[in-house]
Design a protein around this motif. Sequence first.
Motif, PDB file in Angstrom:
ATOM      1  N   TYR A 168      20.028  56.168-111.734  1.00  0.00           N
ATOM      2  CA  TYR A 168      20.605  54.850-112.020  1.00  0.00           C
ATOM      3  C   TYR A 168      21.718  54.992-113.053  1.00  0.00           C
ATOM      4  N   TYR A 169      22.608  53.983-113.060  1.00  0.00           N
ATOM      5  CA  TYR A 169      23.727  53.965-114.007  1.00  0.00           C
ATOM      6  C   TYR A 169      23.822  52.568-114.608  1.00  0.00           C
ATOM      7  N   SER A 170      23.955  52.485-115.928  1.00  0.00           N
ATOM      8  CA  SER A 170      24.002  51.199-116.618  1.00  0.00           C
ATOM      9  C   SER A 170      25.392  50.955-117.197  1.00  0.00           C
ATOM     10  N   GLU A 171      25.633  49.686-117.541  1.00  0.00           N
ATOM     11  CA  GLU A 171      26.883  49.262-118.181  1.00  0.00           C
ATOM     12  C   GLU A 171      28.122  49.744-117.418  1.00  0.00           C
ATOM     13  N   VAL A 172      28.074  49.635-116.091  1.00  0.00           N
ATOM     14  CA  VAL A 172      29.205  50.074-115.268  1.00  0.00           C
ATOM     15  C   VAL A 172      30.091  48.881-114.922  1.00  0.00           C
ATOM     16  N   LEU A 173      31.369  49.126-114.757  1.00  0.00           N
ATOM     17  CA  LEU A 173      32.341  48.126-114.327  1.00  0.00           C
ATOM     18  C   LEU A 173      32.534  48.223-112.815  1.00  0.00           C
ATOM     19  N   PRO A 174      33.163  47.211-112.188  1.00  0.00           N
ATOM     20  CA  PRO A 174      33.376  47.254-110.739  1.00  0.00           C
ATOM     21  C   PRO A 174      34.077  48.524-110.271  1.00  0.00           C
ATOM     22  N   GLU A 175      35.084  48.971-111.026  1.00  0.00           N
ATOM     23  CA  GLU A 175      35.809  50.178-110.617  1.00  0.00           C
ATOM     24  C   GLU A 175      34.930  51.416-110.718  1.00  0.00           C
ATOM     25  N   ASP A 176      33.945  51.386-111.642  1.00  0.00           N
ATOM     26  CA  ASP A 176      33.025  52.524-111.756  1.00  0.00           C
ATOM     27  C   ASP A 176      32.173  52.659-110.501  1.00  0.00           C
ATOM     28  N   LYS A 177      31.724  51.526-109.969  1.00  0.00           N
ATOM     29  CA  LYS A 177      30.919  51.555-108.749  1.00  0.00           C
ATOM     30  C   LYS A 177      31.743  52.108-107.582  1.00  0.00           C
ATOM     31  N   ALA A 178      32.979  51.636-107.476  1.00  0.00           N
ATOM     32  CA  ALA A 178      33.845  52.094-106.390  1.00  0.00           C
ATOM     33  C   ALA A 178      34.152  53.586-106.516  1.00  0.00           C
ATOM     34  N   HIS A 179      34.405  54.053-107.743  1.00  0.00           N
ATOM     35  CA  HIS A 179      34.697  55.472-107.952  1.00  0.00           C
ATOM     36  C   HIS A 179      33.493  56.339-107.598  1.00  0.00           C
ATOM     37  N   TYR A 180      32.297  55.865-107.918  1.00  0.00           N
ATOM     38  CA  TYR A 180      31.087  56.615-107.589  1.00  0.00           C
ATOM     39  C   TYR A 180      30.933  56.739-106.072  1.00  0.00           C
ATOM     40  N   VAL A 181      31.164  55.626-105.365  1.00  0.00           N
ATOM     41  CA  VAL A 181      31.065  55.640-103.894  1.00  0.00           C
ATOM     42  C   VAL A 181      32.069  56.625-103.302  1.00  0.00           C
ATOM     43  N   GLU A 182      33.297  56.602-103.810  1.00  0.00           N
ATOM     44  CA  GLU A 182      34.326  57.522-103.318  1.00  0.00           C
ATOM     45  C   GLU A 182      33.932  58.978-103.580  1.00  0.00           C
ATOM     46  N   LYS A 183      33.345  59.237-104.752  1.00  0.00           N
ATOM     47  CA  LYS A 183      32.929  60.597-105.093  1.00  0.00           C
ATOM     48  C   LYS A 183      31.860  61.110-104.125  1.00  0.00           C
ATOM     49  N   ILE A 184      30.908  60.244-103.798  1.00  0.00           N
ATOM     50  CA  ILE A 184      29.850  60.633-102.862  1.00  0.00           C
ATOM     51  C   ILE A 184      30.430  60.891-101.469  1.00  0.00           C
ATOM     52  N   LYS A 185      31.358  60.055-101.060  1.00  0.00           N
ATOM     53  CA  LYS A 185      31.992  60.242 -99.746  1.00  0.00           C
ATOM     54  C   LYS A 185      32.779  61.548 -99.700  1.00  0.00           C
ATOM     55  N   ASP A 186      33.426  61.899-100.808  1.00  0.00           N
ATOM     56  CA  ASP A 186      34.189  63.150-100.857  1.00  0.00           C
ATOM     57  C   ASP A 186      33.292  64.370-100.677  1.00  0.00           C
ATOM     58  N   ARG A 187      31.996  64.206-100.987  1.00  0.00           N
ATOM     59  CA  ARG A 187      31.050  65.305-100.786  1.00  0.00           C
ATOM     60  C   ARG A 187      30.608  65.421 -99.333  1.00  0.00           C
ATOM     61  N   GLY A 188      31.123  64.530 -98.485  1.00  0.00           N
ATOM     62  CA  GLY A 188      30.796  64.580 -97.065  1.00  0.00           C
ATOM     63  C   GLY A 188      29.607  63.734 -96.675  1.00  0.00           C
ATOM     64  N   GLU A 189      29.114  62.908 -97.581  1.00  0.00           N
ATOM     65  CA  GLU A 189      27.973  62.056 -97.280  1.00  0.00           C
ATOM     66  C   GLU A 189      28.444  60.674 -96.830  1.00  0.00           C
ATOM     67  N   LYS A 190      27.646  60.036 -95.984  1.00  0.00           N
ATOM     68  CA  LYS A 190      27.923  58.651 -95.596  1.00  0.00           C
ATOM     69  C   LYS A 190      27.171  57.739 -96.550  1.00  0.00           C
ATOM     70  N   VAL A 191      27.881  56.705 -97.066  1.00  0.00           N
ATOM     71  CA  VAL A 191      27.337  55.885 -98.149  1.00  0.00           C
ATOM     72  C   VAL A 191      27.238  54.421 -97.725  1.00  0.00           C
ATOM     73  N   ILE A 192      26.093  53.816 -98.051  1.00  0.00           N
ATOM     74  CA  ILE A 192      25.896  52.376 -97.913  1.00  0.00           C
ATOM     75  C   ILE A 192      25.872  51.773 -99.312  1.00  0.00           C
ATOM     76  N   MET A 193      26.640  50.695 -99.502  1.00  0.00           N
ATOM     77  CA  MET A 193      26.652  49.980-100.785  1.00  0.00           C
ATOM     78  C   MET A 193      26.118  48.573-100.555  1.00  0.00           C
ATOM     79  N   ILE A 194      25.208  48.116-101.434  1.00  0.00           N
ATOM     80  CA  ILE A 194      24.614  46.786-101.297  1.00  0.00           C
ATOM     81  C   ILE A 194      24.848  46.003-102.581  1.00  0.00           C
ATOM     82  N   GLY A 195      25.460  44.813-102.458  1.00  0.00           N
ATOM     83  CA  GLY A 195      25.706  43.982-103.628  1.00  0.00           C
ATOM     84  C   GLY A 195      25.881  42.528-103.235  1.00  0.00           C
ATOM     85  N   ASP A 196      26.030  41.665-104.246  1.00  0.00           N
ATOM     86  CA  ASP A 196      26.127  40.227-103.957  1.00  0.00           C
ATOM     87  C   ASP A 196      27.223  39.502-104.704  1.00  0.00           C
ATOM     88  N   GLY A 197      27.905  40.176-105.629  1.00  0.00           N
ATOM     89  CA  GLY A 197      28.866  39.475-106.479  1.00  0.00           C
ATOM     90  C   GLY A 197      30.305  39.841-106.221  1.00  0.00           C
TER      91      GLY A 197
END
Length: 693
Positions: free
Chosen positions: A545-574
């Motif tokens: 888990y990661y705390s005190e993250v900003l919207p761009e932090d979430k997006a950067h994390y998703v991009e990093k995981i995708k760069d590793r060749g993994e397929k990523v699902i993101m779930i949010g509401d805001g």
Amino acid sequence: MQRRLSETEADVLYYTLIELPGIENVKVYQRTAQLAVRYVGVESAILDYISDMDLSDPALQDNVPTISARATNEMYKNKILNKVMLRIGKWLFLPLPIRTVVTIYQAVPFVWRGLKDLFNKNVSAEIIHAAAVLAALLTGEFDTAASVVFLTEIGDILEEWTYKKSVDDLAQSLSLNVEKVWKVADDGTVSQVSLNHMHNGDRFKVTMGNMIPLDGKVVSGEAMVNQAALTGEPLAVRKHDGVIVYAGTVLEEGELIVEVRSSSGETRYDKIVNMIENSENLAALTQMKAVSVADRLVPWTFGASLLAFVLTRNVMKAASVLMADFSCAVEVAMPIAVLSAMREAGKHDITVKGGKFLEAISEADTIVFDKTGTLTRATPVVQEIVTFDGQDPDEMLRIAACLEEQFPHSLANAVVRAAKERGLSHYDIKTKAEYIVAHGIASNIGEDRVVIGSYHFVFEDEGVTFENEADRARLGEIPAEYSHLYMAIGGKLVAVIAISDPIKENTPDVIRDLKAAGFKNIVMMTGDSEKTAKAIAAQAGITEYYSEVLPEDKAHYVEKIKDRGEKVIMIGDGINDSPALSAADVGIAIKEGADIAQEIADVTISGSDLNQLVNLRRLSDKLMKRMHSTYVIGNVLNGAILVFGISGLIVPRIGAVLHNASTIGLCLRNMQDLSASEEDAPETVSLPQPSVA
């Protein structure tokens, strides 16, 4: 009392009842004028309402979409009946010479379409069928040519009907959500009403992050509007006075007052049908690969036909081989499998915007959760209002609710709900509110600036201060397990709203089931403090888990995981989850959350049931298996037709029957629910025949 309903009456009955509170499902039996209803409430009230309905009432008829599934079914039935009657009439009443002329007349456009595709180097089933018909004509087998044309046309109608029904079923499941809209009265007051109560000439207000619910003309305000749902263009466009805006688009920045130019029933269904039929996302990658392989088999079919002619010197045996069209079953049946899966998801309150997203869900390795409103309850509750500088708690809650209601989020909804429960009236703030993503909201009351949001936003960005050190010390007394909304007026802290946001009861079970379903990495990201994030992650069974993250932090994390060749699902509401939802292979939004998150997301689910994620993974896996089996079965059946043709066991007309029957059979199979079972069947209550006008 009627014994039969017209198509219009049946549609009026269905579309009126399905939008009533408490009605979960309706099935109208047109031929017997009966219906079955699944509902929550008092049976006598429903019976009384149905008995009093006037199905010729124009107000009720406005509920019916302009494209009716019943009318569509009737149209295709008539098409098939007309073909059959013409075929029978030709055989019974026309002498052989005239029948031959009619056959040639009917076959010429059929052959021409195939030749046109051949000239354009467009490999298609039309070329194969045209070759078979042409061979029959050149050898004088006019009855065979007529049979092939007739059976192929009937097959095409049935395939088109099957596809159209799948689209209509999906569109119907997506178009029945009763929405709310902020209606602006003549005196300028704003109230929330049902979308169905809006008419041409009425005005409504749209604020940042919300969807525009109806077509209309801007009469006041300026905003940037995301029109990707209609145009596919990701960049927002500027809207101002006098400009037309469209239903389904999302306001990203600014505020608009819009005058309605078309009411809800006129265009909503039609636009959804158009969106589905033209969606570039509809086809899954597996489907496109299968179609490509099947198309490459067309030249081999011609080669097999030539081989049959060389071996047998029989043109009819060679023409029989041409009935083996490997591409037809794949090109028709696979899209139906995708549409059916999307429709089935809709039955479980899941909206999927394309087949390729179902495929990505099946292949995903990592799933990333936002915390608030996703892993935690969709209905958090205000537990305490701590005020400062002698402020009245109710007055502070009233101001907070006025600000928060304009930018819906799970915590904002809790504030608005608490104010309503206390009977607090709306606070008249003249200046429009401004939403600062991932931070808070700012507006003005008179000359004073009022802000509400996170600690970072209020104290660091806005520079809010305390009246005294005692007030600062009181902050430490507010329970840390609560989420805190800080509110300041005129640069001074006036209140902290403490909101309990407990984890959803089934979250640990869902996380365990997702791991069992094949997800290797399950991650939680939140803007909350380390202490809160750690507690929620432990309760949910999430180790990363990661705390005190900003919207761009979430997006950067998703991009990093995708760069590793993994397929990523993101779930949010805001609104703050939107960048990460857009960056993920599949973005999943919570329906109770912000409209812009739902617009950007590829899938939407209900926040009240996270088990939908597990069901969605299973549904996706089953879809991929069905598509694979469709490809295998279609090729095996057409391979058998090819072998039978080469061996002389079938004639062209029998080949046409077998080919079309196999294609239609696969289509009908793919229309069935992937996870149909007795326990999933709805409990319906049969009602007596209604009195209708």
